[in-house]
Write a protein that holds these residues in place. Structure first.
Motif, PDB file in Angstrom:
ATOM      1  N   LEU A  95       0.955  -1.019  -0.187  1.00 39.66           N
ATOM      2  CA  LEU A  95      -0.043   0.080  -0.123  1.00 39.66           C
ATOM      3  C   LEU A  95       0.960   1.122   0.063  1.00 39.66           C
ATOM      4  O   LEU A  95       1.614   1.340   0.892  1.00 39.66           O
ATOM      5  CB  LEU A  95      -0.973  -0.003   1.229  1.00 39.66           C
ATOM      6  N   TYR A  96       0.774   2.108  -1.053  1.00 32.72           N
ATOM      7  CA  TYR A  96       1.539   3.106  -1.052  1.00 32.72           C
ATOM      8  C   TYR A  96       0.968   4.526  -0.799  1.00 32.72           C
ATOM      9  O   TYR A  96      -0.210   4.712  -1.503  1.00 32.72           O
ATOM     10  CB  TYR A  96       2.267   3.281  -2.707  1.00 32.72           C
ATOM     11  N   ILE A  97       1.399   5.307   0.125  1.00 28.49           N
ATOM     12  CA  ILE A  97       0.712   6.440   0.343  1.00 28.49           C
ATOM     13  C   ILE A  97       1.801   7.550   0.584  1.00 28.49           C
ATOM     14  O   ILE A  97       3.006   7.373   1.177  1.00 28.49           O
ATOM     15  CB  ILE A  97      -0.275   6.510   1.778  1.00 28.49           C
ATOM     16  N   GLN A  98       1.476   8.649  -0.005  1.00 25.03           N
ATOM     17  CA  GLN A  98       2.503   9.932   0.513  1.00 25.03           C
ATOM     18  C   GLN A  98       1.881  10.472   2.003  1.00 25.03           C
ATOM     19  O   GLN A  98       1.117  10.363   2.333  1.00 25.03           O
ATOM     20  CB  GLN A  98       2.467  10.979  -0.685  1.00 25.03           C
ATOM     21  N   VAL A 126      -3.166  -3.346  -9.772  1.00 28.46           N
ATOM     22  CA  VAL A 126      -3.356  -2.340  -8.885  1.00 28.46           C
ATOM     23  C   VAL A 126      -4.943  -1.846  -8.510  1.00 28.46           C
ATOM     24  O   VAL A 126      -5.713  -2.086  -9.332  1.00 28.46           O
ATOM     25  CB  VAL A 126      -2.766  -0.869  -9.495  1.00 28.46           C
ATOM     26  N   VAL A 127      -4.939  -1.377  -7.262  1.00 27.28           N
ATOM     27  CA  VAL A 127      -6.261  -0.724  -6.945  1.00 27.28           C
ATOM     28  C   VAL A 127      -5.973   0.610  -6.420  1.00 27.28           C
ATOM     29  O   VAL A 127      -5.037   0.886  -5.621  1.00 27.28           O
ATOM     30  CB  VAL A 127      -7.002  -1.329  -5.755  1.00 27.28           C
ATOM     31  N   ARG A 128      -6.734   1.661  -6.937  1.00 31.06           N
ATOM     32  CA  ARG A 128      -6.505   2.995  -6.801  1.00 31.06           C
ATOM     33  C   ARG A 128      -7.369   3.577  -5.970  1.00 31.06           C
ATOM     34  O   ARG A 128      -8.823   3.326  -6.313  1.00 31.06           O
ATOM     35  CB  ARG A 128      -6.552   3.936  -8.024  1.00 31.06           C
ATOM     36  N   HIS A 166      -0.567   8.745  -6.837  1.00 28.69           N
ATOM     37  CA  HIS A 166      -1.530   8.801  -5.621  1.00 28.69           C
ATOM     38  C   HIS A 166      -1.789   7.519  -5.100  1.00 28.69           C
ATOM     39  O   HIS A 166      -1.356   6.233  -5.608  1.00 28.69           O
ATOM     40  CB  HIS A 166      -2.875   9.321  -6.270  1.00 28.69           C
ATOM     41  N   PRO A 167      -2.159   7.343  -3.757  1.00 26.34           N
ATOM     42  CA  PRO A 167      -2.343   6.200  -3.271  1.00 26.34           C
ATOM     43  C   PRO A 167      -2.962   5.343  -3.848  1.00 26.34           C
ATOM     44  O   PRO A 167      -4.116   5.119  -4.342  1.00 26.34           O
ATOM     45  CB  PRO A 167      -3.338   6.931  -1.834  1.00 26.34           C
ATOM     46  N   HIS A 168      -2.269   3.892  -3.710  1.00 24.56           N
ATOM     47  CA  HIS A 168      -2.735   2.699  -4.267  1.00 24.56           C
ATOM     48  C   HIS A 168      -2.359   1.577  -3.801  1.00 24.56           C
ATOM     49  O   HIS A 168      -1.051   1.528  -3.145  1.00 24.56           O
ATOM     50  CB  HIS A 168      -2.589   2.860  -5.767  1.00 24.56           C
ATOM     51  N   LEU A 169      -2.903   0.452  -3.849  1.00 22.12           N
ATOM     52  CA  LEU A 169      -2.416  -0.788  -3.521  1.00 22.12           C
ATOM     53  C   LEU A 169      -2.047  -1.673  -4.600  1.00 22.12           C
ATOM     54  O   LEU A 169      -2.651  -1.767  -5.817  1.00 22.12           O
ATOM     55  CB  LEU A 169      -3.745  -1.656  -2.814  1.00 22.12           C
ATOM     56  N   LYS A 170      -0.928  -2.312  -4.384  1.00 22.14           N
ATOM     57  CA  LYS A 170      -0.562  -3.105  -5.813  1.00 22.14           C
ATOM     58  C   LYS A 170       0.177  -4.408  -5.104  1.00 22.14           C
ATOM     59  O   LYS A 170       0.668  -4.360  -4.183  1.00 22.14           O
ATOM     60  CB  LYS A 170       0.514  -2.123  -6.366  1.00 22.14           C
ATOM     61  N   ARG A 171       0.658  -4.992  -6.185  1.00 22.15           N
ATOM     62  CA  ARG A 171       1.218  -6.443  -6.097  1.00 22.15           C
ATOM     63  C   ARG A 171       2.819  -5.832  -5.803  1.00 22.15           C
ATOM     64  O   ARG A 171       3.346  -5.174  -6.590  1.00 22.15           O
ATOM     65  CB  ARG A 171       1.303  -7.253  -7.065  1.00 22.15           C
ATOM     66  N   SER A 172       3.311  -6.843  -4.985  1.00 20.78           N
ATOM     67  CA  SER A 172       4.806  -6.525  -4.611  1.00 20.78           C
ATOM     68  C   SER A 172       5.800  -6.725  -5.759  1.00 20.78           C
ATOM     69  O   SER A 172       7.059  -6.506  -5.784  1.00 20.78           O
ATOM     70  CB  SER A 172       5.275  -6.842  -3.383  1.00 20.78           C
ATOM     71  N   THR A 173       4.838  -7.684  -6.902  1.00 18.63           N
ATOM     72  CA  THR A 173       5.995  -7.984  -7.826  1.00 18.63           C
ATOM     73  C   THR A 173       5.840  -7.122  -9.100  1.00 18.63           C
ATOM     74  O   THR A 173       6.259  -7.270 -10.312  1.00 18.63           O
ATOM     75  CB  THR A 173       5.368  -9.467  -8.412  1.00 18.63           C
ATOM     76  N   TYR A 174       5.380  -6.005  -8.936  1.00 20.05           N
ATOM     77  CA  TYR A 174       5.137  -5.023  -9.688  1.00 20.05           C
ATOM     78  C   TYR A 174       6.346  -4.665 -10.557  1.00 20.05           C
ATOM     79  O   TYR A 174       6.047  -4.702 -11.862  1.00 20.05           O
ATOM     80  CB  TYR A 174       4.783  -3.801  -8.859  1.00 20.05           C
ATOM     81  N   PHE A 175       7.522  -4.761 -10.124  1.00 20.60           N
ATOM     82  CA  PHE A 175       8.539  -4.287 -10.896  1.00 20.60           C
ATOM     83  C   PHE A 175       9.072  -5.331 -12.187  1.00 20.60           C
ATOM     84  O   PHE A 175       9.408  -4.984 -13.219  1.00 20.60           O
ATOM     85  CB  PHE A 175      10.166  -3.990 -10.032  1.00 20.60           C
ATOM     86  N   GLN A 176       8.448  -6.658 -11.838  1.00 16.48           N
ATOM     87  CA  GLN A 176       8.814  -7.645 -12.748  1.00 16.48           C
ATOM     88  C   GLN A 176       8.090  -7.354 -14.001  1.00 16.48           C
ATOM     89  O   GLN A 176       8.174  -7.789 -14.973  1.00 16.48           O
ATOM     90  CB  GLN A 176       8.316  -9.074 -12.127  1.00 16.48           C
TER      91      GLN A 176
END
Length: 261
Positions: A95-98, A126-128, A166-176
């Motif tokens: 979960l990414y939040i500034q 991703v979920v925004r 902006h804040p979102h939830l994503k899979r941690s394999t995102y970079f792949q």
């Protein structure tokens, strides 16, 4: 915001917060999340070489809030701050939040619902939860979320905003799947590069329809936004606006088909 007695513990989510010289805003976010009874497997604060004053303040609240601080001796920009923060995540979801956001009433339930969508739909990335403007092309799904739709022939430029910082939830394999954030450039260019990569690599995202009801962005006078944009981007001059629109069309479509990210 009302509090509940039940703590919603997300044992497969790491909260990753980017921070730069806004330690009081960071503390406010951590306090409001605790007040909302949200707990995560780990909280990572990725700091972009804040001043000693702010680092010391973060250290002073470390006993009150359980987090891991990852800093750097040199300010390397948004791309590097995002990359090093996400590199440290060990859970399946991030979960990414500034630091300048605060959760609103119902945050925990909406996060729980968004989390369940990614578990249910393995084809989504991703979920925004927040945006300045509602995404123009949405297909209703459930829990108040919609699938974001993109086709190059859809009218307008807002269709390109399939990804946002902006804040979102994503899979941690995102970079792949989408690669790392571009470093050594402005925050706007970093976000644009990831936006193009997300589209080019077939990214799929859910968008919360009531996009300003989950989190609020709060910039206080004592800790204003650290993101600065030039006059070209902000001017309301008639000619500048039309030139800017023409440039954005060229930039977006060339970015989609002619340039690599």
């Amino acid at each position: 915001m009302e509090t509940t007695t039940k703590v919603e513990y997300f044992d497969d989510i790491t909260l990753m917060i980017t921070h730069y010289n806004r330690s009081k805003s960071l503390e406010r976010l951590l306090f409001e999340l605790k007040k909302a009874n949200c707990a995560f497997k780990e909280i990572i604060i990725s700091d972009d070489s804040s001043s000693v004053e702010h680092i010391n303040y973060i250290d002073s609240i470390s006993n009150q809030y359980d987090f891991k601080l990852i800093s750097t001796s040199i300010n390397k920009g948004l791309g590097n701050n995002l990359n090093k923060g996400l590199d440290a995540v060990k859970t399946p979801f991030t979960l990414y939040i500034q630091e300048d956001f605060i959760p609103l009433e119902g945050f925990a339930q909406n996060l729980k619902n968004g989390h369940s969508l990614l578990i249910e739909r393995h084809d989504f990335d991703v979920v925004r939860f927040y945006a300045y403007e509602k995404y123009p092309y949405l297909k209703p799904y459930k829990y108040g979320f919609s699938e974001m739709l993109f086709k190059w022939w859809y009218p307008g430029l807002n269709k390109f905003a399939l990804y946002s910082d902006h804040p979102h939830l994503k899979r941690s394999t995102y970079f792949q799947k989408f690669g790392r954030y571009i470093e050594g450039t402005s925050g706007d260019k970093t976000e644009f590069g990831m936006m193009m990569s997300f589209i080019k690599n077939g990214g799929k995202a859910f968008f919360f329809d009531e996009h300003k009801s989950v989190l609020e962005q709060v910039n206080s006078s004592s800790e204003p936004s650290t993101m600065h944009r030039n006059m070209w981007r902000n001017s309301d001059n008639f000619f500048v606006r039309h030139l800017r629109t023409a440039y954005r069309y060229v930039n977006c479509y060339s970015g989609l088909y002619l340039r690599k990210f």
